[in-house]
Each structure stands twice: as C-alpha cells, then as structure tokens.
Write a protein that holds these residues in place. Structure first.
Motif, PDB file in Angstrom:
ATOM      1  N   ASP A   1      -5.846   4.272  -0.063  1.00  0.00           N
ATOM      2  CA  ASP A   1      -5.953   4.042   1.380  1.00  0.00           C
ATOM      3  C   ASP A   1      -6.070   2.558   1.666  1.00  0.00           C
ATOM      4  O   ASP A   1      -6.504   1.769   0.816  1.00  0.00           O
TER       5      ASP A   1
ATOM      6  N   TYR B   1       0.804  -1.220   0.000  1.00  0.00           N
ATOM      7  CA  TYR B   1       0.000   0.000   0.000  1.00  0.00           C
ATOM      8  C   TYR B   1       0.841   1.276   0.000  1.00  0.00           C
ATOM      9  O   TYR B   1       0.332   2.350  -0.316  1.00  0.00           O
TER      10      TYR B   1
ATOM     11  N   ASN C   1     -12.946   6.695   0.533  1.00  0.00           N
ATOM     12  CA  ASN C   1     -12.821   6.111   1.861  1.00  0.00           C
ATOM     13  C   ASN C   1     -13.183   7.108   2.961  1.00  0.00           C
ATOM     14  O   ASN C   1     -13.951   6.790   3.873  1.00  0.00           O
ATOM     15  N   ARG C   2     -12.652   8.318   2.862  1.00  0.00           N
ATOM     16  CA  ARG C   2     -12.752   9.273   3.971  1.00  0.00           C
ATOM     17  C   ARG C   2     -14.058  10.065   3.966  1.00  0.00           C
ATOM     18  O   ARG C   2     -14.430  10.632   4.994  1.00  0.00           O
TER      19      ARG C   2
ATOM     20  N   PRO D   1      -8.776   7.394  -1.725  1.00  0.00           N
ATOM     21  CA  PRO D   1      -8.779   8.146  -0.462  1.00  0.00           C
ATOM     22  C   PRO D   1     -10.036   8.980  -0.241  1.00  0.00           C
ATOM     23  O   PRO D   1     -10.591   8.990   0.866  1.00  0.00           O
TER      24      PRO D   1
END
Length: 338
Positions: free
Chosen positions: A204, A198, A237-238, A234
């Motif tokens: 992420d 990763y 995900n966030r 990202p």
C-alpha cells in the motif's frame, strides 16, 4: 613411454572455509595492535576469530563509521541509471545492511528550513535538517497541516510531524477523503517516488500523516502526496496502523491541549525496494505521541508485516534507545501513557 600426471585432490571443503574465515578475521588482530581500544570494543581471544563476526569486535564509533560508509556507497548508486546498474544495485543491497539514521534534536535557535510550518512542532522548535547526514539527501517539506523530513535516498519520509487537537479533530471529521495520490513535484526528480513505483508492488501507499487527521480540503489533498507515503504491508496499513491512528485521534479529542505526533519508517536488515526508482520498504514503522499539556510521551515501533501486533507502548527513553531519534530533546517529558 609417457607417464600420466597424478591428479591433485581438491582441498577439504571445511578446511578451506576455516582458512577463509581465519584470514578475514586476522585483520582484527592488526587493528587491535595498532589502534587498541579506539577500534576494538573488547580484548580478542583466539576463539573469537572463528566464532565472532568481525563487526562484533569493533567499537561503537568504528561501527558507526562503517554504517556511514555503507550509506555513502548506496547514495552514490542512486546517481546512475540503467538495467545493468539496477541489477548491481539490487545485489549490493542484499550484501550491505541498511544504516540507521543518526539521532537528531530539535533546533533551539532558528526555525531553518521548516520556518513555514514551525507551528507543527512542539514549542515551534523544528528538526534541524543540517543535523542529518547528507548521505540521506534530507529535504524539509511543509504542508498546511503537517511537516515532512524527506529522504532523497529512500524516496520516502524519514519523519512526519503533525499537531493534533480537539478543534482540529472536529474540523477533520467533516472533510471528505480525496484518494487522489500523486508524485510530489517539490522534490527533485532523481529523489522522487512515482505512482508506478507502487503499482503491482504488493504494498500500500501508506500515509504517515493520516488522511483522517486533515482539517481542510487542501490539507487532505496534500496528504496524498507520495512524500507522505511509505510502502506498507496492506494488512498492517488497513488494520494495525489504522487502529493506532484512530486511537491517537480519540486521545487528541480528550486532551487538554495540543498533541504532537511523529511518524516514520525504520530500515533494519537488508534493504528491499519497490519500483524503478528503488523506493525503500521499511522494516518497521514508528509513532511517537507527545501530550504537551500533560508532558507525557509514548511510542510504538511495529514490524511492517501482516502478523505484527500492537504491544504495550514504550516510554520516550526506550523509544530513543530503540530508534536513535531524539525527537523531543529539550522538551519536558515527565511521564508516559497511563
């Protein structure tokens, strides 16, 4: 006196391409003549040879067999290592689209490999690992507060399931986030993702069983195992995924009983990977929520992209049709989210 040979002109490009296309499609006529409807899904018209991709003319059963063959070839490639092999693998995955996982049903007779965490499943009826094709290298993993059906082929979970409730959410509110990611030593090394996969990937390490859902410090630590992660955009995900997780927790706080959550990746189109262990990047992520007391189920299937949007949830039948995961078979589902 020597005479100069007359140069032959190359064939016309469009004519050569047409000839190649006709040659590649002629086999469909042969299959139709020999096997009939067992192979072909529709009568072939001459124009189909030019306009239709060959796969579109195969029956559903034949396309399923072709998907299985492709996945088998991919699984063989994971047993070899080396720079030259990695280059060939990357080129092959561009040519061969990923196959979808086969539909599976919960077991009704035994708890099988998930016996240690059967309580995380509705009616304590875990998924049958034996129902998943071995080409996915399936593996059952139990943690204190969730269960993972893992794939040694993709190096990610296939499905993660957890049982939420009001009491669990109240316990989880007092648990500090650990943020200590680690490779899962329970998984054979050849099937395992590592932290380096990763690193600098642009993705992420996306939780499928959310850290904020964990009711104890031990469960919190277990949620940071890479066996609970997928490479996730990202922003997705966030923001998007984080909102879905928070909305599900709010629902669990209000629900009359247990709320079961199934989360997982889908792999559609050409396979993209990160890291030296070739961890598969999902094209989509899904979340299926089942309210046991209300007998209601709803789901989201969202592209793994920054520009994805949360849309109206789909009902269970639409989810099964979309993903081929029949995760609630045999359980009462009488409605969706209202």
């Amino acid at each position: 006196m020597a005479t100069r040979k007359k140069k032959s002109s190359p064939p016309v490009t469009w004519l050569r391409r047409l000839r190649q296309r006709l040659t590649s499609r002629m086999a469909c006529f042969v299959w139709g003549a020999i096997f009939g409807n067992a192979i072909l899904s529709q009568p072939i018209q001459p124009l189909n040879l030019i306009l239709e991709p060959p796969e579109n003319m195969l029956s559903a059963a034949s396309r399923q067999w072709l998907d299985a063959l492709r996945a088998g070839i991919r699984s063989l490639s994971t047993t070899f290592t080396g720079t030259a092999v990695q280059v060939l693998r990357e080129q092959a995955t561009e040519l061969i689209p990923a196959a979808a996982p086969p539909a599976t049903s919960p077991t009704t007779a035994t708890q099988g490999e998930f016996a240690a965490c059967a309580d995380q499943f509705p009616a304590q009826r875990p998924l049958q690992v034996s129902a998943i094709s071995m080409q996915w290298a399936p593996l059952a993993l139990c943690s204190d507060a969730f269960a993972v059906l893992y794939s040694g082929l993709t190096k990610t979970p296939m499905v993660v399931v957890e049982k939420l409730s009001r009491s669990r959410m109240l316990q989880a509110a007092d648990i500090a986030r650990s943020d200590q990611f680690y490779a899962d030593s329970r998984i054979p090394q050849a099937w395992r993702a590592t932290l380096s996969d990763y690193q600098n990937s642009g993705f992420d390490r996306g939780h499928l069983s959310a850290a904020a859902n964990q009711p104890s410090q031990a469960a919190m630590a277990q949620s940071f195992a890479l066996s609970n992660m997928v490479p996730q955009d990202p922003t997705h995900n966030r923001k998007l995924w984080s909102k879905l997780e928070a909305d599900t927790r709010k629902y669990a706080l209000r629900a009359a009983g247990n709320v079961y959550v199934f989360s997982g990746p889908l792999h559609e189109g050409s396979t993209q990977t990160v890291g030296s262990n070739a961890v598969w990047i999902p094209s989509h992520l899904f979340k299926l929520v089942y309210d046991e007391a209300g007998q209601r189920a709803w789901a989201y299937v969202l592209p793994n992209r920054a520009d994805a949007q949360i849309t109206r949830p789909m009902d269970y039948a639409s989810f099964v049709q979309r993903t081929r995961w029949s995760l609630l078979d045999g359980l009462p589902v009488t409605g969706s989210l209202r």
